[in-house]
Design a protein around this motif. Structure first.
Motif, mmCIF file in Angstrom:
data_model
loop_
_atom_site.group_PDB
_atom_site.id
_atom_site.type_symbol
_atom_site.label_atom_id
_atom_site.label_comp_id
_atom_site.label_asym_id
_atom_site.label_seq_id
_atom_site.Cartn_x
_atom_site.Cartn_y
_atom_site.Cartn_z
ATOM 1 N N ARG A 1 -16.987 -2.144 0.218
ATOM 2 C CA ARG A 1 -16.452 -0.868 -0.266
ATOM 3 C C ARG A 1 -17.426 0.118 -0.290
ATOM 4 N NH1 ARG A 1 -13.584 -0.786 -5.808
ATOM 5 N NH2 ARG A 1 -13.861 1.294 -5.338
ATOM 6 N N PRO A 2 -16.891 1.265 0.044
ATOM 7 C CA PRO A 2 -18.006 2.392 0.324
ATOM 8 C C PRO A 2 -18.902 2.654 -1.130
ATOM 9 C CG PRO A 2 -16.064 3.253 0.353
ATOM 10 C CD PRO A 2 -15.675 2.000 0.363
ATOM 11 N N GLY A 3 -20.127 2.770 -0.953
ATOM 12 C CA GLY A 3 -20.725 3.002 -2.381
ATOM 13 C C GLY A 3 -20.743 4.737 -2.484
ATOM 14 N N PHE A 4 -22.050 5.028 -3.251
ATOM 15 C CA PHE A 4 -22.181 6.355 -3.432
ATOM 16 C C PHE A 4 -22.745 6.934 -2.163
ATOM 17 C CE2 PHE A 4 -25.254 9.632 -4.899
ATOM 18 C CZ PHE A 4 -24.390 10.400 -5.803
ATOM 19 N N PRO A 5 -22.217 8.160 -1.693
ATOM 20 C CA PRO A 5 -22.540 8.514 -0.341
ATOM 21 C C PRO A 5 -24.051 9.090 -0.138
ATOM 22 C CG PRO A 5 -21.006 9.882 -1.289
ATOM 23 C CD PRO A 5 -21.310 8.670 -2.329
ATOM 24 N N LEU A 6 -24.567 9.521 -1.187
ATOM 25 C CA LEU A 6 -25.792 10.199 -0.938
ATOM 26 C C LEU A 6 -26.758 9.278 -1.253
ATOM 27 C CD1 LEU A 6 -27.140 13.200 -0.207
ATOM 28 C CD2 LEU A 6 -27.020 13.620 -2.595
ATOM 29 N N THR A 7 -27.531 8.759 -0.260
ATOM 30 C CA THR A 7 -28.652 7.776 -0.307
ATOM 31 C C THR A 7 -29.750 7.957 0.498
ATOM 32 O OG1 THR A 7 -27.727 6.258 1.244
ATOM 33 C CG2 THR A 7 -26.887 6.004 -0.819
ATOM 34 N N ARG A 8 -30.922 7.396 0.356
ATOM 35 C CA ARG A 8 -31.978 7.809 1.083
ATOM 36 C C ARG A 8 -31.932 7.429 2.465
ATOM 37 N NH1 ARG A 8 -37.399 5.578 -2.443
ATOM 38 N NH2 ARG A 8 -36.942 7.114 -4.192
ATOM 39 N N ASP A 9 -31.062 6.293 2.662
ATOM 40 C CA ASP A 9 -30.876 6.066 4.255
ATOM 41 C C ASP A 9 -30.025 6.991 4.702
ATOM 42 O OD1 ASP A 9 -30.677 4.273 6.437
ATOM 43 O OD2 ASP A 9 -28.887 3.582 5.825
ATOM 44 N N ALA A 10 -28.985 7.419 4.003
ATOM 45 C CA ALA A 10 -28.080 8.529 4.751
ATOM 46 C C ALA A 10 -28.906 10.007 4.831
ATOM 47 C CB ALA A 10 -26.940 8.878 3.681
ATOM 48 N N LEU A 11 -29.729 10.239 3.926
ATOM 49 C CA LEU A 11 -30.725 11.430 4.251
ATOM 50 C C LEU A 11 -31.462 11.192 5.435
ATOM 51 C CD1 LEU A 11 -31.683 12.201 0.394
ATOM 52 C CD2 LEU A 11 -29.938 13.595 2.235
ATOM 53 N N ARG B 1 -30.881 9.264 8.209
ATOM 54 C CA ARG B 1 -29.979 9.411 9.569
ATOM 55 C C ARG B 1 -29.525 10.619 9.852
ATOM 56 N NH1 ARG B 1 -27.306 4.851 6.890
ATOM 57 N NH2 ARG B 1 -25.648 6.535 6.677
ATOM 58 N N HIS B 2 -29.458 11.630 8.867
ATOM 59 C CA HIS B 2 -28.569 12.758 9.066
ATOM 60 C C HIS B 2 -29.419 14.108 8.751
ATOM 61 C CE1 HIS B 2 -25.093 10.573 9.560
ATOM 62 N NE2 HIS B 2 -25.102 9.883 8.647
ATOM 63 N N PRO B 3 -30.127 14.712 9.801
ATOM 64 C CA PRO B 3 -30.944 15.977 9.313
ATOM 65 C C PRO B 3 -30.111 16.830 8.681
ATOM 66 C CG PRO B 3 -31.087 15.293 11.716
ATOM 67 C CD PRO B 3 -30.282 14.444 10.957
ATOM 68 N N ALA B 4 -28.842 17.110 9.205
ATOM 69 C CA ALA B 4 -28.069 18.061 8.465
ATOM 70 C C ALA B 4 -27.798 18.011 7.025
ATOM 71 C CB ALA B 4 -26.589 18.352 9.171
ATOM 72 N N LEU B 5 -27.828 16.741 6.577
ATOM 73 C CA LEU B 5 -27.944 16.385 5.134
ATOM 74 C C LEU B 5 -28.975 16.662 4.333
ATOM 75 C CD1 LEU B 5 -25.337 15.122 3.335
ATOM 76 C CD2 LEU B 5 -26.284 13.034 3.994
ATOM 77 N N ARG B 6 -30.029 16.419 5.306
ATOM 78 C CA ARG B 6 -31.290 16.855 4.333
ATOM 79 C C ARG B 6 -31.440 18.478 4.164
ATOM 80 N NH1 ARG B 6 -33.891 12.979 8.236
ATOM 81 N NH2 ARG B 6 -34.355 14.758 9.550
ATOM 82 N N LEU C 1 -22.163 16.540 -2.080
ATOM 83 C CA LEU C 1 -21.364 15.200 -2.136
ATOM 84 C C LEU C 1 -20.246 14.808 -1.025
ATOM 85 C CD1 LEU C 1 -21.447 14.329 -6.147
ATOM 86 C CD2 LEU C 1 -22.836 13.268 -4.270
ATOM 87 N N VAL C 2 -19.473 16.119 -1.055
ATOM 88 C CA VAL C 2 -18.412 15.985 -0.073
ATOM 89 C C VAL C 2 -19.203 15.708 1.200
ATOM 90 C CG1 VAL C 2 -16.597 17.601 1.111
ATOM 91 C CG2 VAL C 2 -17.017 17.405 -1.418
ATOM 92 N N HIS C 3 -19.881 16.750 1.606
ATOM 93 C CA HIS C 3 -20.851 16.619 3.017
ATOM 94 C C HIS C 3 -21.117 15.160 3.209
ATOM 95 C CE1 HIS C 3 -24.091 18.327 5.729
ATOM 96 N NE2 HIS C 3 -23.313 17.378 6.421
ATOM 97 N N ALA C 4 -22.129 14.410 2.152
ATOM 98 C CA ALA C 4 -22.236 13.242 2.374
ATOM 99 C C ALA C 4 -21.240 12.058 2.527
ATOM 100 C CB ALA C 4 -23.023 12.761 1.000
ATOM 101 N N ARG C 5 -19.982 12.360 1.960
ATOM 102 C CA ARG C 5 -18.641 11.329 1.875
ATOM 103 C C ARG C 5 -18.191 11.521 3.264
ATOM 104 N NH1 ARG C 5 -17.598 7.382 -1.003
ATOM 105 N NH2 ARG C 5 -16.629 8.011 -2.783
ATOM 106 N N VAL C 6 -17.937 12.879 3.864
ATOM 107 C CA VAL C 6 -17.561 12.943 5.303
ATOM 108 C C VAL C 6 -18.286 12.268 6.332
ATOM 109 C CG1 VAL C 6 -17.033 14.887 6.825
ATOM 110 C CG2 VAL C 6 -16.326 15.010 4.578
ATOM 111 N N ARG C 7 -19.684 12.363 6.116
ATOM 112 C CA ARG C 7 -20.540 11.666 7.019
ATOM 113 C C ARG C 7 -20.674 10.296 7.117
ATOM 114 N NH1 ARG C 7 -23.610 14.385 10.958
ATOM 115 N NH2 ARG C 7 -23.922 16.506 9.860
ATOM 116 N N ALA C 8 -20.335 9.551 5.702
ATOM 117 C CA ALA C 8 -20.209 8.245 5.518
ATOM 118 C C ALA C 8 -18.725 7.958 6.233
ATOM 119 C CB ALA C 8 -20.258 7.942 4.172
#
Length: 141
Positions: free
Chosen positions: A67-77, A79-84, A123-130
């Motif tokens: 199941r997808p977890g919380f989308p905003l994690t250190r790993d997501a940040l 991997r994605h410079p736009a999210l940072r 959060l929406v941005h992170a969820r779309v990326r995930a």
């Protein structure tokens, strides 16, 4: 002379470990007895081809997809410079609004409303990326 049998694929150590983990997990759930686990593990480590491994877990249920977890994690940040960048802009805007609220001495904490929407947008941005990273996700043209 034609070979009517499909080519068999040799099993790698990673394939054997994956199947061994599935067999051990089935044993820990009570789906297999200890003797069955021991017997299947013996066959797993003796298997030379992937079709032999498939037969050892054919009667076991497939694991549920993660199941997808919380989308905003250190790993997501990481991997994605736009999210940072989005996070940095949101934090900067929130800090400016809070400083302005403190300097003006307003009694009501009005920055709470725009900060809420900044958090929602992040959060929406992170969820779309995930969602886009999931296997089989549609890639926009």
């Amino acid at each position: 002379m034609e070979d009517t049998h499909p080519a068999r694929i040799r099993a790698a150590d990673a394939d054997r470990e994956r199947v061994a983990t599935a067999v051990q997990h089935a044993g820990s759930e009570g789906r297999l007895t200890l003797d069955e686990v021991e017997e299947r593990l013996t066959h797993v480590y003796a298997a030379r081809f992937t079709d032999e491994l498939t037969a050892l877990t054919a009667d076991l249920p497939r694991p549920a997809p993660p199941r997808p977890g919380f989308p905003l994690t250190r790993d997501a940040l990481r991997r994605h410079p736009a999210l940072r960048l989005h996070l940095a802009v949101a934090v900067t805007i929130a800090a400016v609004m809070i400083v302005r609220w403190v300097v003006l001495g307003a009694g009501f904490f009005w920055p709470g409303f725009p900060m809420f929407w900044l958090a929602v947008s992040l959060l929406v941005h992170a969820r779309v990326r995930a969602f886009r990273e999931r296997p089989g996700a549609a890639v926009p043209y």
